[in-house]
Design a protein around this motif. Structure first.
Motif, short mmCIF file in Angstrom:
data_model
loop_
_atom_site.label_atom_id
_atom_site.label_comp_id
_atom_site.label_asym_id
_atom_site.label_seq_id
_atom_site.Cartn_x
_atom_site.Cartn_y
_atom_site.Cartn_z
N GLN A 152 0.84 -1.20 0.00
CA GLN A 152 0.00 0.00 0.00
C GLN A 152 0.87 1.25 0.00
O GLN A 152 0.60 2.21 -0.72
CB GLN A 152 -0.91 -0.02 1.22
CG GLN A 152 -1.96 1.05 1.23
CD GLN A 152 -2.85 0.92 2.46
OE1 GLN A 152 -2.37 0.69 3.56
NE2 GLN A 152 -4.15 1.07 2.25
N SER B 212 2.39 1.69 -3.43
CA SER B 212 1.37 2.14 -4.37
C SER B 212 1.13 3.64 -4.22
O SER B 212 1.02 4.37 -5.21
CB SER B 212 0.08 1.36 -4.13
OG SER B 212 -0.95 1.83 -4.95
N ARG B 213 1.04 4.11 -2.98
CA ARG B 213 0.85 5.55 -2.75
C ARG B 213 2.05 6.35 -3.24
O ARG B 213 1.89 7.43 -3.80
CB ARG B 213 0.63 5.82 -1.27
CG ARG B 213 -0.71 5.39 -0.77
CD ARG B 213 -0.87 5.71 0.69
NE ARG B 213 -2.14 5.20 1.19
CZ ARG B 213 -2.40 5.01 2.45
NH1 ARG B 213 -1.50 5.28 3.37
NH2 ARG B 213 -3.57 4.54 2.82
N ARG C 116 4.12 5.51 -5.67
CA ARG C 116 4.07 5.54 -7.13
C ARG C 116 3.02 6.52 -7.64
O ARG C 116 3.23 7.24 -8.60
CB ARG C 116 3.78 4.13 -7.66
CG ARG C 116 4.94 3.19 -7.55
CD ARG C 116 4.63 1.86 -8.24
NE ARG C 116 5.60 0.87 -7.82
CZ ARG C 116 5.34 -0.20 -7.10
NH1 ARG C 116 4.09 -0.46 -6.73
NH2 ARG C 116 6.28 -1.05 -6.77
#
Length: 133
Positions: A117, A120-121, A123
């Motif tokens: 997570q 992902s944030r 990126r």
């Protein structure tokens, strides 16, 4: 007086969804000198009471999907009964390592999901910061 403050804090934490079982058992064993079996029993009673109180509040505020609740309740109660029977007949010397392995797997799974997570944030943030082409 300190005991009341500890119980209040644990009840508040439990009501917010924070697992407080380990804290209560630890407090009862270390600070109150209770044996671990009795501390677990008190914890179970505490958990049932706080869970029922939280359920009542959520039901009153209509924050519960009743159909989902009923679908999940049957396997949860059945699983609890099977677990209780297993706990009665399987020696604790076998249950302790199995429970430890389960905790390690659950912790590793949570850690992996947390890292994924966060990546992902990161990126997504880098994608917003890059200049438009």
């Amino acid at each position: 007086m300190i005991g009341i403050a500890v119980y209040f804090a644990l009840g508040a934490a439990c009501g917010m969804g924070i697992g407080s079982a380990g804290l209560l058992v630890t407090y009862l064993v270390i600070a109150k000198g209770m044996n671990q079996g009795d501390a677990r029993l008190v914890n179970l009673i505490f958990f049932i009471c706080s869970g029922l109180a939280a359920a009542a509040v959520h039901l009153r505020r209509r924050k519960v999907d009743k159909a989902l609740f009923l679908r999940l309740m049957i396997p949860a109660v059945s699983g609890g009964a099977v677990g209780a029977l297993c706990g009665k007949y399987i020696p604790s010397s076998a249950l302790r390592p199995a429970f430890g392995i389960l905790l390690i797997i659950a912790g590793a799974d949570s850690l992996i999901k947390l890292i994924a997570q966060a990546l992902s944030r990161l990126r997504a943030k880098r994608g917003k910061d890059s200049p438009e082409k």
